[in-house]
Every structure is written in structure tokens, then in C-alpha cells.
Design a protein around this motif. Structure first.
Motif, PDB file in Angstrom:
ATOM      1  N   LYS A   5      -9.182   6.262   0.655  1.00  0.00           N
ATOM      2  CA  LYS A   5      -9.648   5.049   0.137  1.00  0.00           C
ATOM      3  C   LYS A   5      -8.958   3.760   1.119  1.00  0.00           C
ATOM      4  N   VAL A   6      -7.682   3.918   1.105  1.00  0.00           N
ATOM      5  CA  VAL A   6      -6.848   2.606   1.989  1.00  0.00           C
ATOM      6  C   VAL A   6      -7.382   2.652   3.355  1.00  0.00           C
ATOM      7  N   TYR A   7      -7.521   3.634   3.716  1.00  0.00           N
ATOM      8  CA  TYR A   7      -7.913   3.602   5.299  1.00  0.00           C
ATOM      9  C   TYR A   7      -9.473   2.990   5.520  1.00  0.00           C
ATOM     10  N   ARG A  45     -10.828   1.124   3.408  1.00  0.00           N
ATOM     11  CA  ARG A  45     -10.789  -0.107   2.748  1.00  0.00           C
ATOM     12  C   ARG A  45     -11.974  -0.079   1.436  1.00  0.00           C
ATOM     13  N   ASP A  53      -6.315   9.066  -2.055  1.00  0.00           N
ATOM     14  CA  ASP A  53      -5.955   7.429  -2.218  1.00  0.00           C
ATOM     15  C   ASP A  53      -5.619   6.916  -0.827  1.00  0.00           C
ATOM     16  N   SER A  54      -5.249   7.577   0.223  1.00  0.00           N
ATOM     17  CA  SER A  54      -5.039   7.258   1.771  1.00  0.00           C
ATOM     18  C   SER A  54      -6.208   7.291   2.282  1.00  0.00           C
ATOM     19  N   ARG A  68     -10.251   0.105  -4.913  1.00  0.00           N
ATOM     20  CA  ARG A  68      -9.268   0.833  -5.652  1.00  0.00           C
ATOM     21  C   ARG A  68      -8.875  -0.034  -6.806  1.00  0.00           C
ATOM     22  N   LYS A 100       0.799  -1.226   0.222  1.00  0.00           N
ATOM     23  CA  LYS A 100      -0.091  -0.083  -0.106  1.00  0.00           C
ATOM     24  C   LYS A 100       0.858   1.432  -0.182  1.00  0.00           C
TER      25      LYS A 100
END
Length: 357
Positions: free
Chosen positions: A332-334, A336, A329-330, A339, A254
Motif C-alpha cells: 500500500k505504501v509503495y 501510494r 501494508d508495504s 491508508r 512510514k
């Protein structure tokens, strides 16, 4: 079978578009719930645990929240540079350069003067980010559904341009009032020092028109900017993974993926600044001067005047765009969120091109 030269061209061209007629093929299979099974870049998800379905209400809401954070935080962080840039544009005789602009501002207003306009900046660009990123996801999926899987891949650059332009149209309506307030505070000494002082003054002088007279120049500035921002970013990410990153995206951590996001964002930001700078100069002067029109301001500035402050804006927008994509984007990562990986040619299209048996 298509000619070898055509297949090579289709593989090599980074801005590929349909160069041939496609025959009718079977419709994609339906899922058990009656919805199409989607495998495009614009709709695909990585094989990992996600918190919601791609294109769901929760997905759009969290993308909008990511937009609020990415635009609100970054634009507020660069208020000092933005203030000097605006003053360079509207008072070039007084503010000679970026360095001189900072010196004059600090000498006259102290270091606190560099933060003028932070409140309308935060509110305005938070609302803009909500609409910009949230509606971009909405329109990207909507237009992808209209085009179908194969045409979405073939016309993906056009899809990014159309989706981002559509989103920015609404985003600028949300931004316009606070942008007008910000410019008045930053470029008219003595007019107002805070948002609470500026709003009633502007309304008393010009009514609601004071807050929306800059919306057309905003569209002129922001729509080309956003089209470049999203299309250039999407294609740069695709090319970085194809030519620069030594391993497939699926094998990247990631953190490594976020580094690619930041680099692609900065490259996109440089082009954004150049494309939109003339209109940005017009907006700054227009919001300062009462009763002026965009055409009058353009004539007054002339061919050279519209490029004043470009270096400051390239530094600001390049950094700002890279951070915006990184934060978005972070988020979206946090949370979940799905993506999508870089786009890949659909199997049905590969067969038509003779790339597979």
C-alpha cells in the motif's frame, strides 16, 4: 445531555458498541459528484498524495495484488515448518516433537525433503491471499455503506468480523484444491513428490472430490482464523496508537507505521493460531485419509489429539501473520494507496454524547 458515567464508559471501552438510542440527524453532505463525503476510519484517507481513490477498481486490484504477495511469499517461506507440523498431526507416533520431526525428515529425505509441497503452497495461498485481502476491502466498504458513518464507528469490531468472514468464505474455495495436494505430498511418503505428479493421481482416485472434500473443514479452520486475524489486528493497531506509540500516527514516518503494523500482526497471529488449530488438525488428517469425514477424524483424534503441533503452529502463524500484514501494508505504501488512520468518533456522535458543544 447524557450522564457523565456513560460518556466515560464510551470513551474507555475498547470494544465499544451502541448502549443508547441515537436520534435522527442530517444526512452527510454530498460531494460535487453526487457521492457522500466519507470521513470514517473504514473510508478515510490521510492528507497525502495517493495514486487512486479509496474504493476504486484500481484500489481493490492493488489490494488483491498485495494479498497475493503477502500470503504466497510467507506461506512458501515456512513450508519446512508447515511440513513438520502436518506430520506431527497425522503421524504422532513417528514424529515426537518439532525437533524430532525435522531430524526424521532430513534423515529420510535429505534437506530437499523439507521443501516438499512448496509449489501447491505458493499457488494455493497466493489465490487465497488475492481473495482474502481483496474481498476484505470490498466487504468492509460495502458493510460500512450499509451501516452509515455513526454505526460503522460504534460497531466497527463487528464490521471487521463480518467483512473478514465473508472474504474468507470465497478465499477458501480458491485455496482448497492446492491445500489438498500439499497435504498429500507432505504426509503420504511415496504418493508424489511434485504438484505435476500429485494432481493426476488424486483425480484418478477420487475425481474432483479429492480437491474439495476439505473445503468445509477449511472453512471451520480459516474463517475463525481470519476473523481473529483482521479484527484483532485492526483493534490492536488502534490501541497501540492510543496507548503505546508516543505520538499521533500522522506524525509517524512510514517506517514507524510499518513497525506498528508488524507488532499488531504478530499479536493477532498468536490468537489466530489458538482459535483455528483444532480444525487445522482435522484438515491435515482428512486430506491424508481416503473416505474419511470430518466428524470421524474428530472422534479419532480426541480432545488432546486436536492440539498436537500447537507450539509449532503458534510460532509459524505468529511470524507469518506479522509478515503478511507488513508486506500488505508495504505494498500500500509503495503504490501510494489510501491508508486510513485509526478510527475516530464522528463529530455528529460526539454531539449526541455531549462530548462537544
Amino acid at each position: 445531555m447524557y450522564p457523565t458515567s456513560l460518556t466515560q464508559l464510551a470513551r474507555a471501552n475498547p470494544f465499544s458498541a451502541p448502549l443508547f438510542s441515537l436520534q435522527k440527524v442530517e444526512e452527510p453532505q454530498q460531494s460535487l459528484h453526487g457521492r457522500r463525503t466519507r470521513t470514517l476510519a473504514a473510508a478515510a484517507t490521510a492528507d497525502e498524495d495517493v495514486s487512486c481513490e479509496f474504493g476504486s477498481s484500481k484500489y481493490y486490484a492493488l489490494c488483491g495484488f498485495g494479498g497475493i504477495l503477502s500470503c504466497g511469499i510467507t506461506h512458501t517461506a515456512v513450508v519446512p515448518l508447515d511440513l513438520v507440523k502436518c506430520r506431527l498431526q497425522v503421524s504422532p507416533d513417528k514424529y515426537k516433537s518439532i525437533g524430532n520431526g525435522f531430524k526424521v525428515t532430513v534423515r529420510e529425505d535429505g534437506f530437499r525433503g523439507l521443501a516438499k509441497g512448496w509449489a501447491p503452497t505458493f499457488i494455493g495461498y497466493s489465490m487465497q491471499g488475492l481473495c482474502k485481502f481483496g474481498f476484505y476491502e470490498v466487504f468492509k466498504i460495502f458493510y460500512s455503506d450499509l451501516l452509515g458513518e455513526e454505526n460503522t464507528y460504534l460497531w466497527r469490531t463487528s464490521l471487521y468480523l463480518a467483512a473478514s468472514a465473508s472474504a474468507e468464505f470465497f478465499a477458501d474455495i480458491a485455496l482448497a484444491p492446492m491445500e489438498a495436494v500439499k497435504v498429500r505430498i507432505q504426509t503420504m511418503p511415496g504418493f508424489a513428490n511434485t504438484l505435476r505428479q500429485a494432481v493426476p493421481k488424486m483425480y484418478a482416485e477420487e475425481g474432483l472430490w479429492a480437491f474439495y472434500k476439505g473445503v468445509v473443514p477449511l472453512w471451520m479452520r480459516q474463517i475463525p482464523y481470519t476473523m481473529m486475524k483482521f479484527a484483532c489486528f485492526e483493534r490492536t493497531v488502534e490501541l497501540l496508537y492510543k496507548y503505546a506509540v508516543p505520538k499521533p500516527r500522522s506524525e509517524c514516518s512510514k517506517a514507524e507505521q510499518l513497525v506498528v503494523t508488524f507488532v499488531a500482526g504478530y499479536i493477532a497471529g498468536v490468537f489466530c493460531a489458538i482459535v483455528s488449530h483444532p480444525a487445522d488438525s482435522v484438515v491435515s488428517v482428512l486430506n491424508k485419509e481416503k473416505g474419511s469425514t470430518a466428524v470421524q477424524v474428530l472422534k479419532k483424534l480426541g480432545p488432546k489429539g486436536v492440539w498436537k503441533g500447537l507450539v509449532a503452529r503458534i510460532i509459524m502463524i505468529g511470524t507469518l501473520t506479522a509478515l503478511q500484514w507488513f508486506i500488505y501494508d508495504s505494498v500500500k505504501v509503495y503504490f501510494r494507496l489510501p491508508r486510513p488512520p485509526p478510527p475516530e468518533m464522528p463529530e455528529s456522535l460526539k454531539k449526541k454524547l455531549g462530548l462537544t458543544e
